[in-house]
Scaffold this motif. Sequence first.
Motif, PDB file in Angstrom:
ATOM      1  N   GLU A  90       0.989  -1.229   0.198  1.00  0.00           N
ATOM      2  CA  GLU A  90       0.052  -0.098   0.199  1.00  0.00           C
ATOM      3  C   GLU A  90       0.959   1.208  -0.045  1.00  0.00           C
ATOM      4  OE1 GLU A  90      -3.459  -2.133   2.464  1.00  0.00           O
ATOM      5  OE2 GLU A  90      -2.082  -0.802   3.465  1.00  0.00           O
TER       6      GLU A  90
ATOM      7  N   VAL B  51       1.162   5.784   2.427  1.00  0.00           N
ATOM      8  CA  VAL B  51      -0.008   5.101   1.953  1.00  0.00           C
ATOM      9  C   VAL B  51      -0.280   5.691   0.650  1.00  0.00           C
ATOM     10  CG1 VAL B  51      -2.212   4.227   2.389  1.00  0.00           C
ATOM     11  CG2 VAL B  51      -0.539   3.777   4.142  1.00  0.00           C
TER      12      VAL B  51
ATOM     13  N   SER C  15      -5.168   3.620  -1.943  1.00  0.00           N
ATOM     14  CA  SER C  15      -5.403   2.468  -0.644  1.00  0.00           C
ATOM     15  C   SER C  15      -6.741   2.947   0.184  1.00  0.00           C
ATOM     16  CB  SER C  15      -4.347   2.293  -0.038  1.00  0.00           C
ATOM     17  OG  SER C  15      -3.218   1.743  -0.819  1.00  0.00           O
TER      18      SER C  15
END
Length: 142
Positions: free
Chosen positions: A17, A24, A28
Amino acid sequence: MKKVLEDICRIPVKFSEIDSMRRVWHGSYVTYFEDGRESFGRHYPGIGYDVMQATCIYAPIYDVHIKYYAPLAMNDVAVVHTYYNYHPGARLDYSYQVFRESDGVLCAEGSTVQLFIDPDSQLMVDLPDFYQRWQNQYLAED
């Protein structure tokens, strides 16, 4: 039908991710919302994907909104709060808040709308029977 239904789930951030900035990746969070809906369906049974598959009535995503406030990184845990938002009609409306577990910072929030389609992939106007039963069980005024 103004009862607030909430589910909370914890999601450890996975390496897959993470983007090139070691945060991130923004896309995601859509998956985190999905994880939140699955957890919500286990917490409030009757509208989960297993029921939809059994009835051949599905609820594809129609609309998604996300606002980003703070990053998540490797080894963080995302705490996803999923809220059911009642709207009349054959639709599922949810809102979400994603927090970083270590310090409680709000990282993102958003919403999704899903519209029910019948076995012929036609948009439904009337509530599916299973959804009506679910609303009667969980949203009825005490």
